[in-house]
Design a protein around this motif. Sequence first.
Motif, mmCIF file in Angstrom:
data_model
loop_
_atom_site.group_PDB
_atom_site.id
_atom_site.type_symbol
_atom_site.label_atom_id
_atom_site.label_comp_id
_atom_site.label_asym_id
_atom_site.label_seq_id
_atom_site.Cartn_x
_atom_site.Cartn_y
_atom_site.Cartn_z
ATOM 1 N N TYR A 29 0.847 -1.188 0.000
ATOM 2 C CA TYR A 29 0.000 0.000 0.000
ATOM 3 C C TYR A 29 0.887 1.243 0.000
ATOM 4 N N LEU A 30 0.280 2.394 -0.308
ATOM 5 C CA LEU A 30 1.029 3.620 -0.506
ATOM 6 C C LEU A 30 1.059 4.522 0.719
ATOM 7 N N ASP A 31 0.284 4.222 1.732
ATOM 8 C CA ASP A 31 0.238 5.056 2.929
ATOM 9 C C ASP A 31 0.249 4.146 4.152
ATOM 10 N N PRO A 32 1.264 4.275 5.029
ATOM 11 C CA PRO A 32 1.349 3.363 6.175
ATOM 12 C C PRO A 32 0.187 3.507 7.150
ATOM 13 N N ASN A 33 -0.494 4.643 7.084
ATOM 14 C CA ASN A 33 -1.606 4.873 8.002
ATOM 15 C C ASN A 33 -2.959 4.541 7.377
ATOM 16 N N ARG A 34 -2.928 4.119 6.120
ATOM 17 C CA ARG A 34 -4.190 3.831 5.424
ATOM 18 C C ARG A 34 -4.081 2.511 4.667
ATOM 19 N N PRO A 35 -4.047 1.425 5.373
ATOM 20 C CA PRO A 35 -3.903 0.142 4.685
ATOM 21 C C PRO A 35 -5.080 -0.201 3.790
ATOM 22 N N SER A 36 -6.139 0.615 3.864
ATOM 23 C CA SER A 36 -7.266 0.329 2.984
ATOM 24 C C SER A 36 -6.978 0.689 1.526
ATOM 25 N N ASP A 37 -5.862 1.441 1.274
ATOM 26 C CA ASP A 37 -5.568 1.807 -0.111
ATOM 27 C C ASP A 37 -4.719 0.735 -0.798
ATOM 28 N N VAL A 38 -4.986 -0.503 -0.490
ATOM 29 C CA VAL A 38 -4.237 -1.618 -1.073
ATOM 30 C C VAL A 38 -4.214 -1.485 -2.593
ATOM 31 N N GLY A 39 -3.047 -1.593 -3.184
ATOM 32 C CA GLY A 39 -2.940 -1.483 -4.626
ATOM 33 C C GLY A 39 -1.722 -2.221 -5.129
ATOM 34 N N HIS A 40 -1.647 -2.351 -6.411
ATOM 35 C CA HIS A 40 -0.543 -3.080 -7.024
ATOM 36 C C HIS A 40 0.171 -2.222 -8.055
ATOM 37 N N GLN A 41 0.073 -0.890 -7.919
ATOM 38 C CA GLN A 41 0.702 -0.009 -8.902
ATOM 39 C C GLN A 41 1.155 1.277 -8.226
ATOM 40 N N VAL A 42 2.350 1.765 -8.620
ATOM 41 C CA VAL A 42 2.849 3.049 -8.158
ATOM 42 C C VAL A 42 2.861 4.000 -9.363
ATOM 43 N N GLU A 43 2.965 5.290 -9.084
ATOM 44 C CA GLU A 43 3.034 6.285 -10.152
ATOM 45 C C GLU A 43 4.482 6.414 -10.615
ATOM 46 N N PRO A 44 4.772 6.145 -11.900
ATOM 47 C CA PRO A 44 6.158 6.229 -12.372
ATOM 48 C C PRO A 44 6.676 7.668 -12.337
ATOM 49 N N PRO A 45 7.980 7.844 -12.152
ATOM 50 C CA PRO A 45 8.581 9.173 -12.248
ATOM 51 C C PRO A 45 8.816 9.539 -13.711
#
Length: 211
Positions: A29-45
């Motif tokens: 997930y992308l936020d340690p305080n919000r495990p509900s945002d489970v995902g399998h993709q990050v935003e590329p730079p």
Amino acid sequence: PCVYEVALDKRGGSGGTDRFWLKYGHWAYLDPNRPSDVGHQVEPPSRAGHSFAGYFTEPDGRGRQDVGADGRLLILNTAYASNATLYAHWEPNVYEVTLDRTGGTGGTAGPVTATFGQAMPKVEPPTRAGYRFLGYFNAEDVRYYNADGTSARDWDGGVNWTIFAHWEPNVYEVALDKRGGTGGTDRFWLKYGHWASLTEGGPDDANPLPS
């Protein structure tokens, strides 16, 4: 289960996701305080002149690829047993660059293939009657080719670029053979397409000539 932080080293890029977290055996997930945002993709730079090729466990595209070029996570949920860093890998973009000979002929006709951040490929210089070739320049007079056709600068331009030949008029010395006479002018100089002068540098006594 432990939660591990995975830092994303952009290696000269900017924007996109900075880090994600993985709960061992469960999810990313992308936020340690919000495990509900489970995902399998990050935003590329992004990075000027380069295409993002993914994140790897070692710099320069070595090791295991854990993030795809589209930002998709390629890992299992047991990929890390401690905090980790992944490293962006970049491929330099390749461009076609048009050569405008601006009145010259011959030489490499172009376009040439230029790789971002690398020297320009060697070209054969053009020629032009009465002129000396100085190189190829962009519209802002930045030189990319020397007079001998070698690279003067690593390619840092973009798509659909044209670079332009610059020319310097030749100056010719014209001797006057008096054939037994004396006095008078011994010689003059002519700058091709511009003037005639009684001194080599073409100062204030230069006389414009018709073309």
